[in-house]
Design a protein around this motif. Sequence first.
Motif, PDB file in Angstrom:
ATOM      1  N   UNK A   1     -51.350 -80.838  14.546  1.00 40.44           N
ATOM      2  CA  UNK A   1     -52.761 -79.431  14.865  1.00 40.44           C
ATOM      3  C   UNK A   1     -53.145 -79.218  15.661  1.00 40.44           C
ATOM      4  N   UNK A   2     -53.104 -77.290  15.633  1.00 37.65           N
ATOM      5  CA  UNK A   2     -53.684 -76.964  16.834  1.00 37.65           C
ATOM      6  C   UNK A   2     -52.092 -77.022  18.384  1.00 37.65           C
ATOM      7  N   UNK A   3     -50.837 -76.888  17.559  1.00 36.89           N
ATOM      8  CA  UNK A   3     -50.079 -77.430  17.851  1.00 36.89           C
ATOM      9  C   UNK A   3     -48.586 -76.442  17.757  1.00 36.89           C
ATOM     10  N   UNK A   4     -47.910 -76.454  19.148  1.00 34.57           N
ATOM     11  CA  UNK A   4     -47.009 -75.362  18.918  1.00 34.57           C
ATOM     12  C   UNK A   4     -45.565 -76.185  18.454  1.00 34.57           C
ATOM     13  N   UNK A   5     -44.547 -76.185  17.663  1.00 30.99           N
ATOM     14  CA  UNK A   5     -44.409 -76.780  18.094  1.00 30.99           C
ATOM     15  C   UNK A   5     -42.774 -75.851  18.294  1.00 30.99           C
ATOM     16  N   UNK A   6     -42.005 -76.364  19.421  1.00 27.23           N
ATOM     17  CA  UNK A   6     -40.992 -75.434  20.078  1.00 27.23           C
ATOM     18  C   UNK A   6     -40.131 -76.510  20.169  1.00 27.23           C
TER      19      UNK A   6
ATOM     20  N   UNK B   1     -47.342 -87.468  17.552  1.00 25.54           N
ATOM     21  CA  UNK B   1     -49.225 -87.693  16.554  1.00 25.54           C
ATOM     22  C   UNK B   1     -48.808 -86.622  15.380  1.00 25.54           C
ATOM     23  N   UNK B   2     -50.614 -86.212  15.316  1.00 25.33           N
ATOM     24  CA  UNK B   2     -50.285 -84.893  14.413  1.00 25.33           C
ATOM     25  C   UNK B   2     -50.183 -83.782  14.877  1.00 25.33           C
TER      26      UNK B   2
ATOM     27  N   UNK C   1     -41.041 -86.944   7.887  1.00 21.66           N
ATOM     28  CA  UNK C   1     -41.874 -86.638   9.102  1.00 21.66           C
ATOM     29  C   UNK C   1     -41.964 -85.473   8.272  1.00 21.66           C
ATOM     30  N   UNK C   2     -44.004 -85.016   7.620  1.00 19.74           N
ATOM     31  CA  UNK C   2     -44.120 -83.925   7.190  1.00 19.74           C
ATOM     32  C   UNK C   2     -44.934 -82.731   8.192  1.00 19.74           C
ATOM     33  N   UNK C   3     -44.427 -82.148   9.232  1.00 19.56           N
ATOM     34  CA  UNK C   3     -45.041 -81.468  10.710  1.00 19.56           C
ATOM     35  C   UNK C   3     -45.867 -80.801   9.783  1.00 19.56           C
ATOM     36  N   UNK C   4     -46.780 -80.624  10.976  1.00 22.23           N
ATOM     37  CA  UNK C   4     -47.351 -79.647  10.118  1.00 22.23           C
ATOM     38  C   UNK C   4     -48.216 -78.516  11.102  1.00 22.23           C
TER      39      UNK C   4
ATOM     40  N   UNK D   1     -41.516 -73.748   5.408  1.00 22.62           N
ATOM     41  CA  UNK D   1     -41.093 -75.534   4.809  1.00 22.62           C
ATOM     42  C   UNK D   1     -39.442 -75.810   5.597  1.00 22.62           C
ATOM     43  N   UNK D   2     -38.695 -74.969   6.188  1.00 21.57           N
ATOM     44  CA  UNK D   2     -37.076 -75.558   6.261  1.00 21.57           C
ATOM     45  C   UNK D   2     -38.020 -74.991   7.964  1.00 21.57           C
TER      46      UNK D   2
END
Length: 462
Positions: free
Chosen positions: A93-98, A90-91, A47-50, A37-38
Amino acid sequence: MNTDSSLEPGILPGEQFERLRDRLEGRIALPSDDDWDEQRRAWQLLADQHPSAVVVAAGVQDVVETVTFARRFGLRVAPQSTGHGAGALPSLAETILLRTSALGGVDVDRFTGRARAGAGAVWGDVAAAAAEHGLAAVAGMSSTVGVVGLALGGGLGWLARSHGLAADSIVAIEGVDAQSRVIRADADQHADLLWAARGGVAPVIVTAIELQLHPIAELWAGGMLWAIDRTADVVHAWREWIADVPDSVTSLARVLRYPPLPELPESLRGRAFVAIEVAVQESGDDVEDLLAPLRALEPDIDSVRTMSPAELAGVHGDPPQPAPAYGDAVVLTEISPASADAFVAAALAPASTPLVSIELRQLGGMLTPGRATGGAVSTIDGAGLVYVVGIVPVPEALEPVRAATAEVIGRLAAFASTRAVKTFSERPIGADALYGDAAEQVRRVAAAWDPQGIVRSAHPLR
Ligand SMILES: Cc1cc2nc3c(=O)[nH]c(=O)nc-3n(C[C@H](O)[C@H](O)[C@H](O)COP(=O)(O)OP(=O)(O)OC[C@H]3O[C@@H](n4cnc5c(N)ncnc54)[C@H](O)[C@@H]3O)c2cc1C
């Protein structure tokens, strides 16, 4: 490009993420991690990033590895430094947050008057480094905002009317493209990419940015505050005043309602004001003359003084810590008696609004269409920008803040432009509103550099 065959397609990414972990100098966090979560949290706490994973890049090679991995497994990569702009993604999903936050560092070349900032640098870093050489950056109004995110988005700050948008001071970007190539775009190479990055879209992961600085060692800036019941007088006096001010003056009028927080000074805590905030690049006597009509209104608080450009971030009073803020903006085609009346009415009604700030920034000067032409969005076609914001400390507060924001924006509809300013658009918005006539060319540049759409940006084009 990485051609290591140990990254074979066709195996579930969840299993493969462990291999990516081995290849990184920095960190990869996965949903199964205790501190997930951190790791997925943005500065913008609403922003609730997943994402599928979060990579904290330790260097350019980590960015190369991440893009290569994403391409092989059909994932996308969303670059993020601070997450101030996370609401416009946007969503994931299927994404690496870099995360680029560890790619910091600012170097100033005093001979060229340029700064080179790592993609993790924030504006406070650049302003401090520039000030050591008597220089100033075309920054936004907050020191904690990321250099890359604000500059790519346009970037409107205290030098806006004298020096334009931050995007226009981008001299070069360095980064990793969707094919994992390490590239540099400047006036001599990949000029199409530089053009798009200036206020449009950078379809690459930027790892460093070069900015033109300006020789400003000192300027006058600060705020004047009056009790909120003076709002109509003060806003109309400001409107008359800005009609004649030179481009060396950037200013705004705002209505501020401070919450009753113990960390605020007693003079502000729980109180409501109308304020004028200014930044003036003129010599002392001229400044006194310029400010005289505002001072004649006898402000209760007057903090306008000489300061280094590095101190400008204190003028607007943006929160230094991550916050759950909901805001919206509208460009006004005119700052006239009628639009100022509408602004005053919108800012004052209803009295129990949950909004903390309703502001009107004067545009014009170097922001005027035709006065700068260096990038996809180099100017703003409008007279003023209204920005409205409320804090959402608990989820139940969102709906009242959203409704109050919509009401203010709705009351200004008669004066609203069809264009939007990217850094003030907190949720995904269409390319035509953001880029106008440049939208088609921005799409072409993005498609040429990233045909598979691997780089996930705020306000995606598709
Ligand atoms: C408190 C506060 C004050 C603000 N004040 C101003 C202001 O005065 N003037 C103004 O114009 N705006 C202002 N903004 C808006 C701000 O400029 C935008 O939210 C901006 O996008 C934030 O950039 P960031 O890098 O901090 O955020 P991030 O959320 O990290 O990045 C925003 C977007 O920028 C792009 N990006 C970031 N890093 C990279 C990279 N390395 N490579 C490619 N793309 C990248 C991505 O599309 C990303 O989604 C403010 C926002 C807040 C919350």
